[in-house]
Enzyme design. Structure first.
Site, PDB file in Angstrom:
ATOM      1  N   ASN A 179      48.360  -3.482 -34.741  1.00 26.04           N
ATOM      2  CA  ASN A 179      48.016  -3.627 -33.370  1.00 26.04           C
ATOM      3  C   ASN A 179      47.407  -2.185 -32.798  1.00 26.04           C
ATOM      4  OD1 ASN A 179      49.559  -5.902 -33.726  1.00 26.04           O
ATOM      5  ND2 ASN A 179      51.361  -4.772 -32.538  1.00 26.04           N
ATOM      6  N   ASP A 180      47.908  -1.018 -32.865  1.00 25.64           N
ATOM      7  CA  ASP A 180      47.289   0.107 -32.504  1.00 25.64           C
ATOM      8  C   ASP A 180      46.197   0.554 -33.508  1.00 25.64           C
ATOM      9  OD1 ASP A 180      48.322   0.816 -30.094  1.00 25.64           O
ATOM     10  OD2 ASP A 180      50.443   1.158 -30.977  1.00 25.64           O
ATOM     11  N   GLU A 228      49.426   3.897 -37.584  1.00 27.48           N
ATOM     12  CA  GLU A 228      48.789   3.053 -36.500  1.00 27.48           C
ATOM     13  C   GLU A 228      47.693   3.987 -35.979  1.00 27.48           C
ATOM     14  OE1 GLU A 228      51.562   1.968 -33.538  1.00 27.48           O
ATOM     15  OE2 GLU A 228      52.757   3.980 -33.429  1.00 27.48           O
ATOM     16  N   HIS A 244      51.774  -6.265 -25.118  1.00 28.31           N
ATOM     17  CA  HIS A 244      53.274  -6.363 -25.503  1.00 28.31           C
ATOM     18  C   HIS A 244      54.239  -7.529 -24.737  1.00 28.31           C
ATOM     19  CE1 HIS A 244      52.905  -2.097 -26.920  1.00 28.31           C
ATOM     20  NE2 HIS A 244      53.636  -2.600 -27.750  1.00 28.31           N
ATOM     21  N   ARG A 273      62.818   1.902 -34.677  1.00 28.63           N
ATOM     22  CA  ARG A 273      61.567   2.756 -34.195  1.00 28.63           C
ATOM     23  C   ARG A 273      61.937   3.559 -32.965  1.00 28.63           C
ATOM     24  NH1 ARG A 273      55.986   0.230 -32.666  1.00 28.63           N
ATOM     25  NH2 ARG A 273      57.308  -0.310 -30.501  1.00 28.63           N
ATOM     26  N   CYS A 329      54.084  -3.939 -39.842  1.00 28.70           N
ATOM     27  CA  CYS A 329      54.915  -4.559 -38.785  1.00 28.70           C
ATOM     28  C   CYS A 329      54.203  -4.693 -37.606  1.00 28.70           C
ATOM     29  CB  CYS A 329      56.170  -3.679 -38.320  1.00 28.70           C
ATOM     30  SG  CYS A 329      55.427  -2.033 -37.760  1.00 28.70           S
TER      31      CYS A 329
HETATM   32  C1  PEP Z   1      51.686  -1.822 -33.812  1.00 24.37           C
HETATM   33  O1  PEP Z   1      51.214  -0.991 -33.211  1.00 24.37           O
HETATM   34  O2  PEP Z   1      51.125  -2.505 -34.624  1.00 24.37           O
HETATM   35  C2  PEP Z   1      53.173  -1.923 -33.568  1.00 24.37           C
HETATM   36  C3  PEP Z   1      53.823  -2.531 -34.261  1.00 24.37           C
HETATM   37  O3  PEP Z   1      53.566  -1.389 -32.473  1.00 24.37           O
HETATM   38  P1  PEP Z   1      53.316  -1.565 -31.035  1.00 24.37           P
HETATM   39  O4  PEP Z   1      52.434  -3.029 -31.064  1.00 24.37           O
HETATM   40  O5  PEP Z   1      54.875  -1.802 -30.369  1.00 24.37           O
HETATM   41  O6  PEP Z   1      52.656  -0.630 -30.495  1.00 24.37           O
HETATM   42 MG    MG Z   2      51.985   0.672 -31.769  1.00 21.73          MG
END
Ligand code: PEP
Ligand code: MG
Length: 542
Positions: A452-453, A429, A188, A331, A500
């Site tokens: 990402n997740d 995700e 992050h 979110r 996203c």
């Molecule tokens: C993701 O997991 O792609 C996401 C947008 O959430 P974060 O990166 O905050 O976990």
């Molecule tokens: Mg995520």
């Protein structure tokens, strides 16, 4: 001139003086001392200095965020002057002939442990405050002064590692670039650097002990390189490239106000991701059509206690008002994993990424969730709000969320408090959510794919683990097929789908996503116009 390579998080060039960022927590050693009374009086001086700093923080916060948020600094002043706490420090110094720093650290830990074991939620949350004041005292004893978040001039921050809560507290206008020894490109902190359009490198093997504040450096996010004490020639080259970057940015500016439409007439939405209210400026500056992901958990980071309903309501309302009718997707709390917040008192987990996080916390601790939902439903009256829920894995979880939303709606209704139930969607995700996306699509208004997740859980790769960066491949066919599957299932039920996660801003994939039928891409504000350019120059060609 000395150069080091690392992994680039944001492509860009920065040149300026470095500031070596040290963690707040001073490394404390137990030392035997002769003169206990001299040590006790050092504590007195550090307490006076700490109280003075806290008063200054209180005055600043009072002006900037109001009395209720500033009150925490008053609580800290009271804790610092608490007789039991100070007696415990003094007694330890006198009885064991140890240095003041050590006595403060041990007493802080003991008191924090005592608070953490209490039944009352409010008292439990004080554990983080005791740690905070003990850190402050220890810093002052060590002559390290304030935390140093307020840099006087713009700097390149060089650190061992940065946590999201540290990054979020820094004044973005004062940071030219980041260089860290550790850290993964998918963390992050990396996402925050991208959000701020700040050239950043992680995994750079510099020896912080051999660097000095104020050294001139060039961060090259294209080559993944940082150069300390660059030659005059290197500086001139960097200047020229920065000038070129400015020109390219200027060219992109000509796309402002234009539609995201392909040559054959297919339109998509390009929105921006934000972490706090201050980022709305970047969203508007880059002409994003809306906010596709407001990571509300950043409101919970970098502080000592839960944000109240009122604080959250004000923040959400402000974002909605600033966006003046454009869509804002907030979110709900996605805390846990790398976004740790001490006052939640979760304790250590062996596998935090697969642990107690996001919607799981909200379903298990509905009081925290309901506070946020009340703030969101109340704010919904002030603009075009959508809410989405993170880390969903099943239909049952969505039903449980709907139950809690209905309760909050009923409570606000019975109290006659103005509110609205907004459009509601979920983050896709987890592989589980992908596989049941046909069923989930019946329940929700939209999907937003968190790549990402999704990449982390599909490829079984901890996104925080810097040693695995080479294996973390969001272009893996498994991920791309999953995205396609989610789009098909959503559209079959008349629902829209966005992306996203960071993959949404991967310019190599923009055309492919548009052809897949993705309806919205939500990216770092600085990427909006680059995506628009690609969309406007392509054909879907069906
Ligand atoms: C993701 O997991 O792609 C996401 C947008 O959430 P974060 O990166 O905050 O976990
Ligand atoms: Mg995520």
């Amino acid at each position: 001139m000395q150069s080091f390579h690392g992994k680039s998080v944001y492509k860009g060039i920065a040149m300026g003086s470095i500031l070596i960022w040290k963690k707040n927590n001073v490394q404390i050693k137990r030392l035997k001392i002769e003169d206990a009374e001299a040590e006790v009086s050092r504590v007195g001086v550090a307490v006076t200095e700490s109280v003075r700093q806290l008063q200054a923080l209180y005055d600043k916060a009072l002006k900037e965020v109001g009395e209720s948020s500033a009150a925490i600094f008053e609580v800290h002043q009271m804790l610092l002057e608490d007789e039991d706490y100070l007696d415990a420090v003094h007694n330890m110094i006198r009885a064991e002939h140890v240095n003041a720093e050590y006595a403060v650290a041990v007493t802080g830990d003991n008191f924090a442990g005592m608070f953490a074991d209490m039944d009352d939620d409010y008292m439990r949350a004080r554990a983080a405050d005791v740690r905070d004041i003990s850190d402050r005292l220890a810093r002052n004893l060590a002559g390290r002064g304030e935390t140093g978040f307020d840099f006087a001039n713009p700097v390149i921050v060089v650190a061992d590692d940065l946590s999201p809560s540290e990054t979020v507290q820094m004044d973005k206008g004062k940071i030219l670039g980041f260089v860290t020894v550790h850290g993964s490109t998918n963390s992050h902190t990396a996402i925050l650097a991208r959000m701020m359009n700040i050239p950043a490198l992680v995994g750079v093997p510099v020896d912080l002990e051999n660097l000095e504040d104020g050294t001139l450096a060039i961060v090259d996010g294209y080559q993944g390189q940082v150069v300390f004490e660059p030659s005059g020639e290197a500086c001139r080259k960097a200047e020229t490239r920065m000038e070129k970057e400015r020109e390219q940015l200027w060219l992109l500016q000509t796309l402002k106000g234009k539609e995201n439409i392909t040559l054959d007439g297919h339109k998509i939405n390009i929105y921006a991701n934000i972490g706090n209210i201050g980022d709305v400026g970047y969203v508007l500056e880059n002409d994003a059509g809306g906010i596709g992901l407001f990571r509300s958990e950043f409101l919970y980071l970098g502080r000592n206690d839960f944000p109240t309903e009122e604080e959250q309501f004000q923040a959400y309302r402000q974002v909605l008002l600033n966006m003046a009718g454009k869509k804002v997707i907030i979110r709900t709390l996605d805390i846990g994993a790398d976004k740790q917040v001490e006052y939640f008192n979760f304790g250590k987990e062996d596998n935090p990424a697969m642990g107690y996080r996001a919607i799981r916390i909200c379903l298990k601790q509905p009081d925290i969730f309901k506070t946020q939902l009340r703030a969101l439903l109340r704010a919904a009256v002030f603009g075009n709000l959508s809410v989405m829920y993170p880390m969903i894995t099943s239909v049952e979880e969505v039903r449980a969320v709907w139950g809690i939303v209905a309760e909050v709606h009923g409570e606000l209704e019975s109290l006659d408090i103005p509110h609205k139930v907004p459009e509601q969607g979920i983050m896709v995700e987890t592989p589980a959510a992908v596989m049941v996306s046909d069923e989930l699509a019946r329940l929700v208004d939209f999907f937003s794919i968190g790549t990402n997740d999704l990449t982390q859980y599909t490829l079984a790769i901890d996104r925080q683990n810097e040693r695995l960066d080479d294996f973390y491949n969001p272009h893996h066919p498994a991920i791309l097929r999953m995205i396609q599957m989610v789009v098909v299932n959503a559209h079959a039920h008349g629902k829209w789908v966005g992306i996203c996660g960071e993959l949404g801003s991967d310019l190599e994939l923009t055309e492919r996503f548009v052809r897949m039928g993705v309806d919205e891409l939500s990216v770092a504000p600085g990427m909006v116009l680059s995506l628009r350019k690609i969309v406007r120059e392509m054909k879907v060609g069906k």
